[in-house]
Write an enzyme that holds these catalytic residues in place. Structure first.
Site, PDB file in Angstrom:
ATOM      1  N   GLU A   1      16.220  -6.425 -24.208  1.00 14.48           N
ATOM      2  CA  GLU A   1      16.927  -7.313 -25.136  1.00 14.48           C
ATOM      3  C   GLU A   1      16.244  -8.671 -25.240  1.00 14.48           C
ATOM      4  OE1 GLU A   1      19.719 -10.441 -26.446  1.00 14.48           O
ATOM      5  OE2 GLU A   1      18.778 -10.248 -24.473  1.00 14.48           O
ATOM      6  N   GLU A   2      15.623  -9.108 -24.166  1.00 15.52           N
ATOM      7  CA  GLU A   2      15.022 -10.439 -24.151  1.00 15.52           C
ATOM      8  C   GLU A   2      13.710 -10.513 -24.922  1.00 15.52           C
ATOM      9  OE1 GLU A   2      16.610 -12.859 -23.319  1.00 15.52           O
ATOM     10  OE2 GLU A   2      17.940 -12.461 -21.627  1.00 15.52           O
TER      11      GLU A   2
ATOM     12  N   ASP B   1      23.246 -13.841 -17.476  1.00 21.89           N
ATOM     13  CA  ASP B   1      22.515 -13.232 -18.588  1.00 21.89           C
ATOM     14  C   ASP B   1      21.500 -12.225 -18.083  1.00 21.89           C
ATOM     15  OD1 ASP B   1      21.604 -12.791 -21.157  1.00 21.89           O
ATOM     16  OD2 ASP B   1      20.353 -14.575 -21.230  1.00 21.89           O
TER      17      ASP B   1
END
Length: 339
Positions: free
Chosen positions: A121-122, A93
C-alpha cells in the site's frame, strides 16, 4: 467489547518487532498466522513474489470485510513502550489497524466476517490489485471497512492522485557560449513558475486540492548547457479538477507532459452516528471496494496520520481499544442495513 482470546498489547508489539517494510510483507507471518489460527480463522496466504504476500482470514460466509496493509515505510523502527503507548514503525500505520480489526472480527465470527491484509500500500498497491482475484469470496459482503489512522473518524473520502512528469528538451552547447544552446533547465523553471500560480480547487467533502514538486533533474555537467530537464509532480485532486489541463496549457514549445498515475477521487457514504472528516492521504480502499458487490466502503481507524511515517509514530492502548470498538460499530451498522 467482550474479553478477547487475543492479547492486544503483546500482538501489537510482536507485529511491530518484525520488519515488514514494502517488499518484506511476508516477514509478518510468524506473528500474524498464530493469532489468526487462535481465532479459529480459515487462512489463505497468497505469495505473489518472493517475500511479498496477501493474507486472507475468513470466518464463515463473509458479510463484512475488514482490510488494511501489511507493509510499512522505511526505515524500520523497533518497538518501545512508554507507559501505555507503543512507539514503533507501523504502530498506527498500519499494524495497530490489524490488531483493532482482529479484535472486532473476533466479536463477529458468528455473523460471517473476513480480514484481508495486503502488501504494497505504501508504494505500488500491488497487493490490492492481486487481492481482486479473491472477489468471488465476497458475494455476500455488505461492506468493506479499510483501516488507516483517521483519529477514530470516518473518512469522507479521499482525493484523487495524478503524478505528472514535465519534460523540457534543449540544445547542448559549451558553457562558455550559452547563446549557442537552449537551456532546458531554465525553460522548465519558467514553466514551473507558471504552475505555481495555477488556482487550486476545493471540495466540501474532500478538502483542498494540493500538489507537490517531488523531484527535479537535468543537465550533465556545470560547463554544458543542459539539453534536457524533467520534474515530477504529485497532485491530490478533487472532483472537477482542471490542474492537469492548466499545466498543459502552460507547456512551452519544447515541453511535454506525461501522466504517470491517474486515480480518481473517491467519496464514501455518510453514516449516521459516526463523526466524519476529510483525510489528506490515500489508501487502497478505492481498489479494494471493488471486492464488495455494492461497493459500500468505510475508511477509519485509530491513531493519527500526523505521526505516521515519522520517528515519533505511536499508538496508545486507549486508542487501540477505541479503534476496535469503532470497527465493531461500523460492521454492525452495515449488517443492520437492508441488502
Amino acid at each position: 467489547m467482550e474479553a478477547s482470546t487475543l492479547q492486544p498489547r503483546r500482538l501489537l508489539e510482536d507485529l511491530c518487532a518484525l520488519d515488514s517494510t514494502t517488499g518484506r510483507e511476508a516477514a509478518l507471518l510468524p506473528a500474524l498466522l498464530p493469532a489468526l489460527e487462535a481465532l479459529g480463522a480459515r487462512v489463505e496466504v497468497h505469495e505473489f513474489s518472493p517475500g511479498r504476500c496477501n493474507v486472507l482470514a475468513t470466518w464463515g460466509e463473509p458479510r463484512i470485510l475488514f482490510s488494511t496493509h501489511l507493509d510499512t515505510v522505511p526505515p524500520f523502527l523497533p518497538p518501545r513502550w512508554e507507559g501505555g503507548t507503543l512507539f514503533a514503525r507501523g504502530a498506527c500505520d498500519a499494524k495497530g489497524q490489524i490488531v483493532a480489526q482482529l479484535l472486532a472480527a473476533e466479536a463477529l465470527r458468528e455473523s460471517g466476517v473476513a480480514w484481508l491484509g495486503v502488501a504494497g500500500e505504501e508504494t505500488d498497491s500491488l497487493g490490492a490489485q492481486e487481492a481482486l482475484t479473491w472477489k468471488d469470496r465476497f458475494r455476500s459482503c455488505r461492506a468493506l471497512i479499510n483501516g488507516e489512522p483517521t483519529e477514530l473518524k470516518v473518512a469522507t473520502g479521499q482525493r484523487g492522485v495524478k503524478n505528472l512528469r514535465l519534460r523540457c528538451t534543449g540544445t547542448a552547447a559549451h558553457g562558455g557560449s550559452p547563446e549557442l544552446g537552449h537551456n532546458a533547465i531554465l525553460e522548465l523553471l519558467d514553466w514551473l513558475e507558471g504552475v505555481r500560480r495555477i488556482p487550486l480547487g476545493r471540495d466540501p467533502d474532500l478538502g483542498p486540492e494540493v500538489w507537490n514538486l517531488g523531484t527535479i533533474q537535468g543537465g550533465e555537467a556545470v560547463n554544458i548547457v543542459p539539453d534536457r530537464a524533467q520534474a515530477l509532480l504529485n497532485v491530490r485532486t478533487v472532483p472537477g479538477s482542471s490542474f492537469q489541463a492548466r499545466v498543459e496549457a502552460l507547456r512551452p514549445t519544447r515541453g511535454e507532459v506525461d501522466l504517470l498515475v491517474d486515480e480518481p477521487p473517491s467519496l464514501y457514504p455518510a453514516l449516521a452516528g459516526f463523526d466524519r472528516a476529510f483525510m489528506p492521504f490515500g489508501s487502497d480502499a478505492p481498489c479494494l471496494r471493488a471486492l464488495i458487490p455494492g461497493l459500500a466502503a468505510a475508511l477509519a481507524g485509530p491513531g493519527s496520520i500526523r505521526v505516521a511515517h515519522t520517528e515519533n509514530e505511536h499508538l496508545t492502548m486507549q486508542d487501540l481499544a477505541a479503534g476496535a470498538d469503532l470497527n465493531l460499530r461500523l460492521a454492525r451498522h452495515f449488517l443492520q442495513e437492508q441488502p
